[in-house]
Design a protein around this motif. Structure first.
Motif, PDB file in Angstrom:
ATOM      1  N   GLU A  36       0.820  -1.210   0.000  1.00 36.01           N
ATOM      2  CA  GLU A  36       0.000   0.000   0.000  1.00 36.01           C
ATOM      3  C   GLU A  36       0.856   1.262   0.000  1.00 36.01           C
ATOM      4  O   GLU A  36       0.455   2.286  -0.534  1.00 36.01           O
ATOM      5  CB  GLU A  36      -0.946  -0.006   1.203  1.00 36.01           C
ATOM      6  CG  GLU A  36      -2.032  -1.065   1.141  1.00 36.01           C
ATOM      7  CD  GLU A  36      -3.063  -0.796   0.059  1.00 36.01           C
ATOM      8  OE1 GLU A  36      -2.961   0.235  -0.621  1.00 36.01           O
ATOM      9  OE2 GLU A  36      -3.962  -1.639  -0.122  1.00 36.01           O
ATOM     10  N   THR A  37       2.022   1.195   0.613  1.00 35.98           N
ATOM     11  CA  THR A  37       2.903   2.360   0.620  1.00 35.98           C
ATOM     12  C   THR A  37       3.392   2.676  -0.787  1.00 35.98           C
ATOM     13  O   THR A  37       3.386   3.832  -1.227  1.00 35.98           O
ATOM     14  CB  THR A  37       4.100   2.112   1.553  1.00 35.98           C
ATOM     15  OG1 THR A  37       3.616   1.906   2.880  1.00 35.98           O
ATOM     16  CG2 THR A  37       5.041   3.296   1.541  1.00 35.98           C
ATOM     17  N   VAL A  38       3.820   1.633  -1.519  1.00 36.21           N
ATOM     18  CA  VAL A  38       4.219   1.846  -2.914  1.00 36.21           C
ATOM     19  C   VAL A  38       3.039   2.346  -3.731  1.00 36.21           C
ATOM     20  O   VAL A  38       3.161   3.272  -4.543  1.00 36.21           O
ATOM     21  CB  VAL A  38       4.778   0.538  -3.515  1.00 36.21           C
ATOM     22  CG1 VAL A  38       5.049   0.711  -5.003  1.00 36.21           C
ATOM     23  CG2 VAL A  38       6.053   0.129  -2.794  1.00 36.21           C
ATOM     24  N   GLY A  39       1.864   1.737  -3.516  1.00 32.85           N
ATOM     25  CA  GLY A  39       0.675   2.175  -4.227  1.00 32.85           C
ATOM     26  C   GLY A  39       0.320   3.621  -3.924  1.00 32.85           C
ATOM     27  O   GLY A  39      -0.136   4.355  -4.806  1.00 32.85           O
ATOM     28  N   GLY A  40       0.524   4.033  -2.675  1.00 30.48           N
ATOM     29  CA  GLY A  40       0.250   5.425  -2.317  1.00 30.48           C
ATOM     30  C   GLY A  40       1.152   6.391  -3.055  1.00 30.48           C
ATOM     31  O   GLY A  40       0.723   7.462  -3.485  1.00 30.48           O
ATOM     32  N   GLY A  41       2.427   6.014  -3.228  1.00 30.40           N
ATOM     33  CA  GLY A  41       3.334   6.856  -4.003  1.00 30.40           C
ATOM     34  C   GLY A  41       2.902   6.968  -5.456  1.00 30.40           C
ATOM     35  O   GLY A  41       2.939   8.063  -6.047  1.00 30.40           O
ATOM     36  N   LEU A  42       2.470   5.853  -6.057  1.00 27.53           N
ATOM     37  CA  LEU A  42       1.987   5.893  -7.439  1.00 27.53           C
ATOM     38  C   LEU A  42       0.698   6.696  -7.549  1.00 27.53           C
ATOM     39  O   LEU A  42       0.468   7.397  -8.540  1.00 27.53           O
ATOM     40  CB  LEU A  42       1.757   4.463  -7.943  1.00 27.53           C
ATOM     41  CG  LEU A  42       3.015   3.596  -8.077  1.00 27.53           C
ATOM     42  CD1 LEU A  42       2.649   2.172  -8.460  1.00 27.53           C
ATOM     43  CD2 LEU A  42       3.963   4.202  -9.121  1.00 27.53           C
ATOM     44  N   ILE A 159      -6.621   4.600   2.313  1.00 25.12           N
ATOM     45  CA  ILE A 159      -5.597   3.868   3.044  1.00 25.12           C
ATOM     46  C   ILE A 159      -4.247   3.938   2.342  1.00 25.12           C
ATOM     47  O   ILE A 159      -3.194   4.055   2.980  1.00 25.12           O
ATOM     48  CB  ILE A 159      -6.032   2.394   3.262  1.00 25.12           C
ATOM     49  CG1 ILE A 159      -5.018   1.659   4.134  1.00 25.12           C
ATOM     50  CG2 ILE A 159      -6.245   1.679   1.937  1.00 25.12           C
ATOM     51  CD1 ILE A 159      -4.821   2.268   5.493  1.00 25.12           C
ATOM     52  N   ALA A 160      -4.228   3.875   0.992  1.00 22.43           N
ATOM     53  CA  ALA A 160      -2.947   3.910   0.278  1.00 22.43           C
ATOM     54  C   ALA A 160      -2.252   5.251   0.482  1.00 22.43           C
ATOM     55  O   ALA A 160      -1.049   5.321   0.761  1.00 22.43           O
ATOM     56  CB  ALA A 160      -3.171   3.646  -1.211  1.00 22.43           C
ATOM     57  N   PHE A 161      -2.994   6.330   0.344  1.00 20.24           N
ATOM     58  CA  PHE A 161      -2.458   7.674   0.530  1.00 20.24           C
ATOM     59  C   PHE A 161      -1.968   7.838   1.969  1.00 20.24           C
ATOM     60  O   PHE A 161      -0.855   8.327   2.225  1.00 20.24           O
ATOM     61  CB  PHE A 161      -3.559   8.688   0.209  1.00 20.24           C
ATOM     62  CG  PHE A 161      -3.075  10.068  -0.117  1.00 20.24           C
ATOM     63  CD1 PHE A 161      -1.849  10.539   0.320  1.00 20.24           C
ATOM     64  CD2 PHE A 161      -3.869  10.924  -0.870  1.00 20.24           C
ATOM     65  CE1 PHE A 161      -1.420  11.815   0.034  1.00 20.24           C
ATOM     66  CE2 PHE A 161      -3.446  12.205  -1.175  1.00 20.24           C
ATOM     67  CZ  PHE A 161      -2.221  12.653  -0.718  1.00 20.24           C
ATOM     68  N   GLY A 297      -1.025  -0.723  -7.520  1.00 19.72           N
ATOM     69  CA  GLY A 297      -0.028  -0.240  -8.470  1.00 19.72           C
ATOM     70  C   GLY A 297      -0.583   0.219  -9.795  1.00 19.72           C
ATOM     71  O   GLY A 297       0.108   0.905 -10.552  1.00 19.72           O
ATOM     72  N   PHE A 298      -1.835  -0.148 -10.112  1.00 22.38           N
ATOM     73  CA  PHE A 298      -2.393   0.230 -11.414  1.00 22.38           C
ATOM     74  C   PHE A 298      -3.804   0.820 -11.303  1.00 22.38           C
ATOM     75  O   PHE A 298      -4.040   1.958 -11.726  1.00 22.38           O
ATOM     76  CB  PHE A 298      -2.429  -0.989 -12.342  1.00 22.38           C
ATOM     77  CG  PHE A 298      -3.021  -0.700 -13.693  1.00 22.38           C
ATOM     78  CD1 PHE A 298      -2.325   0.051 -14.630  1.00 22.38           C
ATOM     79  CD2 PHE A 298      -4.287  -1.167 -14.019  1.00 22.38           C
ATOM     80  CE1 PHE A 298      -2.890   0.333 -15.864  1.00 22.38           C
ATOM     81  CE2 PHE A 298      -4.862  -0.895 -15.251  1.00 22.38           C
ATOM     82  CZ  PHE A 298      -4.150  -0.143 -16.177  1.00 22.38           C
ATOM     83  N   ALA A 299      -4.748   0.063 -10.722  1.00 23.39           N
ATOM     84  CA  ALA A 299      -6.147   0.487 -10.744  1.00 23.39           C
ATOM     85  C   ALA A 299      -6.361   1.830 -10.044  1.00 23.39           C
ATOM     86  O   ALA A 299      -6.953   2.753 -10.612  1.00 23.39           O
ATOM     87  CB  ALA A 299      -7.017  -0.598 -10.108  1.00 23.39           C
ATOM     88  N   VAL A 300      -5.887   1.942  -8.813  1.00 27.51           N
ATOM     89  CA  VAL A 300      -6.113   3.179  -8.050  1.00 27.51           C
ATOM     90  C   VAL A 300      -5.329   4.363  -8.633  1.00 27.51           C
ATOM     91  O   VAL A 300      -5.880   5.461  -8.762  1.00 27.51           O
ATOM     92  CB  VAL A 300      -5.783   2.951  -6.564  1.00 27.51           C
ATOM     93  CG1 VAL A 300      -5.852   4.270  -5.789  1.00 27.51           C
ATOM     94  CG2 VAL A 300      -6.755   1.943  -5.961  1.00 27.51           C
ATOM     95  N   PRO A 301      -4.042   4.220  -9.019  1.00 30.91           N
ATOM     96  CA  PRO A 301      -3.348   5.356  -9.638  1.00 30.91           C
ATOM     97  C   PRO A 301      -3.992   5.823 -10.940  1.00 30.91           C
ATOM     98  O   PRO A 301      -4.055   7.036 -11.203  1.00 30.91           O
ATOM     99  CB  PRO A 301      -1.932   4.811  -9.886  1.00 30.91           C
ATOM    100  CG  PRO A 301      -1.751   3.764  -8.854  1.00 30.91           C
ATOM    101  CD  PRO A 301      -3.095   3.114  -8.717  1.00 30.91           C
ATOM    102  N   THR A 377      -9.436   8.452  -2.851  1.00 36.29           N
ATOM    103  CA  THR A 377     -10.078   7.594  -3.851  1.00 36.29           C
ATOM    104  C   THR A 377     -11.589   7.542  -3.685  1.00 36.29           C
ATOM    105  O   THR A 377     -12.345   7.897  -4.595  1.00 36.29           O
ATOM    106  CB  THR A 377      -9.490   6.171  -3.767  1.00 36.29           C
ATOM    107  OG1 THR A 377      -8.072   6.241  -3.898  1.00 36.29           O
ATOM    108  CG2 THR A 377     -10.050   5.296  -4.872  1.00 36.29           C
ATOM    109  N   VAL A 378     -12.070   7.092  -2.532  1.00 39.56           N
ATOM    110  CA  VAL A 378     -13.507   6.922  -2.333  1.00 39.56           C
ATOM    111  C   VAL A 378     -14.198   8.288  -2.219  1.00 39.56           C
ATOM    112  O   VAL A 378     -15.335   8.451  -2.673  1.00 39.56           O
ATOM    113  CB  VAL A 378     -13.785   6.045  -1.097  1.00 39.56           C
ATOM    114  CG1 VAL A 378     -15.278   5.886  -0.874  1.00 39.56           C
ATOM    115  CG2 VAL A 378     -13.133   4.674  -1.270  1.00 39.56           C
TER     116      VAL A 378
END
Length: 450
Positions: A36-42, A159-161, A297-301, A377-378
């Motif tokens: 999630e941390t990597v996803g938050g950066g993306l 949560i990712a952010f 890594g893809f959907a949310v960014p 996101t939400v």
């Protein structure tokens, strides 16, 4: 000299809140936090790219890209959607599928399976949604009530952010505090899904929704038998998504329902071996490991890229900052989340005579409550559902969500960065593995709360 403090559960006294989780749960949380941390950066990169492009001389091309319809012949199934809508309805279904897996795992085998441990994140999540909604409603009622449909926008935590911010400013914060934030966000997601399904469903058609039960049931039959045939599961999931979308219910609900069908518990024989050895993971955890990187890594960014591109060129900033929708969202995220989460936790401790774990202080909890005000996101999704994609109110919602999230993250950074330095010594202590069995001694000599 042994300076380890005895675990609070070893001596008489009040029940402790935010205690350390078990070692297997701690390892699972560490895996989730890394992804999630990597996803938050993306996510941040996607949002930043959208803001730069939308405010550049080439902003028309950004708008055209979001409005491009790749399959114009899909009107019969309501699939003649532009790319921006595919990102919100399609890609976010992957995100909510992972949420469904995570929710079921938490309730069956995670922190929420124990009612005594579950009560704190549940109460905090409810308080963290009720208070922002009330603040938003109060602000908009005072201004005439035109924007009341957006009452749920400041209730969600991204949560990712939030975890991306926490990774930067709170690398040494107690594991119990990180687990609390993650579990709080899981409950928050469940409540947000319920709000979307109940309050933001337009033109409801029950026939496609009932028909969606067939592919969902077939999906459930396969996963319950541990059949992970992608050539069968993916078409069934896409069919269920299409039918839920055609029913008028937001299509991301299909992802949650599919996630709920996946079994959580694995082979119990996997628990044999060393003390603390983790059981063989169930299918839910297996699929979560597979799909969480795709989601984060893809959907949310990609969703953030299409959703965050609000243009401020030529905008009347005075009108924007005085808009009750903007004021309600910002106040809800910054004040409402903090008051709701911190206040409900304090009241729970006060009326149950519980105390925080010895490793955690009330300023720590204040920092996490501020961090929960990072809604992205939400919140953006609910804004689109409430006011319509591309509307003036939707643009104001995007501005407010970005401003409120950045302000919450900044305030949380001020509080938690000061606390983080105090936890470096504790973190070093907790890594000690004197017997060399691969499990930190703190998880063997300080049993979790029973």
């Amino acid at each position: 000299m042994n300076t380890r403090r005895p675990h609070p559960d070893r001596r008489p006294g009040p029940r402790r809140l935010l205690t350390r989780t078990s070692w297997p749960e701690a390892r699972f949380l560490a895996d989730v936090l890394r992804t999630e941390t990597v996803g938050g950066g993306l996510l941040l990169l996607g949002a930043l790219a959208a803001l730069v492009w939308a405010n550049s001389p080439w902003s028309a091309s950004y708008t055209a890209l979001g409005g491009y319809v790749p399959w114009p012949g899909g009107a019969a199934l309501h699939l003649d959607l532009p790319l921006a809508t595919w990102a919100a309805d399609g890609l976010l279904a992957i995100f909510f599928f992972v949420v469904g897996l995570e929710l079921k795992r938490e309730f069956v085998a995670g922190e929420l399976r124990d009612p005594r441990r579950a009560v704190l994140p549940v109460v905090a999540a409810v308080g963290g949604m009720v208070a922002p909604a009330l603040i938003y409603v109060a602000v908009n009622l005072a201004a005439g009530g035109a924007g009341l449909r957006g009452w749920a926008i400041p209730t969600a935590t991204d949560i990712a952010f939030a975890l991306a911010v926490l990774a930067v400013i709170g690398s040494h914060l107690p594991q119990g505090l990180r687990a609390f934030l993650l579990t709080l966000a899981v409950v928050d997601d469940l409540l947000a899904i319920t709000i979307i399904a109940v309050f933001y469903t337009a033109d409801f058609n029950p026939v496609p929704l009932l028909a969606a039960l067939l592919p969902i049931a077939a999906f459930a039959a396969l996963v319950q038998r541990r059949r992970t045939w992608w050539w069968a599961l993916i078409p069934l999931a896409v069919t269920a998504w299409t039918l839920v979308h055609a029913s008028g219910v937001h299509a991301t609900v299909a992802g949650v329902l599919l996630g709920f069908t996946v079994p959580v518990l694995g082979d119990p024989r996997g628990t044999r071996g060393r003390p603390g050895q983790r059981a063989h993971p169930g299918l839910a955890e297996h699929l979560e490991h597979r799909w969480r990187p795709v989601s984060a890594g893809f959907a949310v960014p990609v969703f953030a890229f299409f959703a965050a591109g609000v243009s401020l060129r030529g905008a009347d900033l005075g009108t924007v900052v005085t808009d009750p929708i903007v004021l309600g969202v910002v106040a809800g995220l910054v004040l409402g989340k903090t008051i709701g989460i911190f206040g409900s936790t304090y009241l729970l401790a006060r009326f149950t005579r519980a105390r925080l774990d010895d490793d955690i202080t009330w300023p720590d909890l204040l920092g996490v409550a501020l961090l929960a005000g990072v809604g992205f996101t939400v919140s953006l999704l609910i804004g689109e559902l409430a006011f319509g994609t591309g509307s003036a109110a939707d643009d104001h919602v995007k501005t407010a969500v970005l401003a409120g999230s950045l302000l919450s993250a900044t305030l949380a950074a001020v509080v938690l960065s000061r606390r983080n330095r105090a936890y470096r010594a504790i973190a070093e202590r907790d890594r000690i593995d004197a017997d060399g069995d691969g499990i930190p001694d703190v998880y063997q000599h300080r049993p979790v709360e029973r």
